[in-house]
Design a protein around this motif. Sequence first.
Motif, PDB file in Angstrom:
ATOM      1  N   ILE A  96      -6.745  11.140  -5.910  1.00 19.95           N
ATOM      2  CA  ILE A  96      -6.022  11.730  -4.790  1.00 19.95           C
ATOM      3  C   ILE A  96      -6.796  11.356  -3.536  1.00 19.95           C
ATOM      4  N   GLN A  97      -6.097  10.761  -2.579  1.00 24.40           N
ATOM      5  CA  GLN A  97      -6.733  10.343  -1.344  1.00 24.40           C
ATOM      6  C   GLN A  97      -6.107  11.052  -0.153  1.00 24.40           C
ATOM      7  N   ARG A  98      -6.865  11.121   0.922  1.00 24.08           N
ATOM      8  CA  ARG A  98      -6.367  11.684   2.165  1.00 24.08           C
ATOM      9  C   ARG A  98      -5.172  10.869   2.631  1.00 24.08           C
ATOM     10  N   ARG A  99      -4.155  11.557   3.058  1.00 28.06           N
ATOM     11  CA  ARG A  99      -2.995  10.888   3.621  1.00 28.06           C
ATOM     12  C   ARG A  99      -3.300  10.541   5.069  1.00 28.06           C
ATOM     13  N   VAL A 100      -2.885   9.376   5.470  1.00 31.36           N
ATOM     14  CA  VAL A 100      -3.063   8.966   6.853  1.00 31.36           C
ATOM     15  C   VAL A 100      -1.833   9.423   7.618  1.00 31.36           C
ATOM     16  N   ALA A 101      -2.046  10.285   8.595  1.00 29.38           N
ATOM     17  CA  ALA A 101      -0.937  10.823   9.367  1.00 29.38           C
ATOM     18  C   ALA A 101      -0.547   9.869  10.484  1.00 29.38           C
ATOM     19  N   ALA A 105       3.618  12.688  12.561  1.00 31.66           N
ATOM     20  CA  ALA A 105       3.167  13.735  11.639  1.00 31.66           C
ATOM     21  C   ALA A 105       2.070  14.593  12.214  1.00 31.66           C
TER      22      ALA A 105
END
Length: 113
Positions: A96-101, A105
């Motif tokens: 699970i990786q950080r989502r790039v906003a 967003a």
Amino acid sequence: MAHFLLRLSPPRPAFPADATVAEMDAMAAHGAFWQGEADRGVALAVGPVADPSGIWGMALVEVQDQDAADALAAQDPVIVAGLGFAYEVMPILSLIQRRVAGPAAVASSPADS
């Protein structure tokens, strides 16, 4: 693409407190090597781990396959120098990786008003 954890074991438990000049030179080259891999987007995170049983190094990489992960470990200057360092290369089964906003967003904060 696949993710792997590369665990670097030092040549002895007291490392780096008792590091030799040759080991420190190799570690400087090691840092430059991994910074280059991070700049290329291959290494996602790299650094020493303060394990109570002894310091070890980790690199989280995103590569094509196991062979590519093994090749990265083999190319590390601390391995090439033959000073007793060793890698374990382990596949990460799920990550699970950080989502790039994106700009849409990102919500404005009260300070932005």
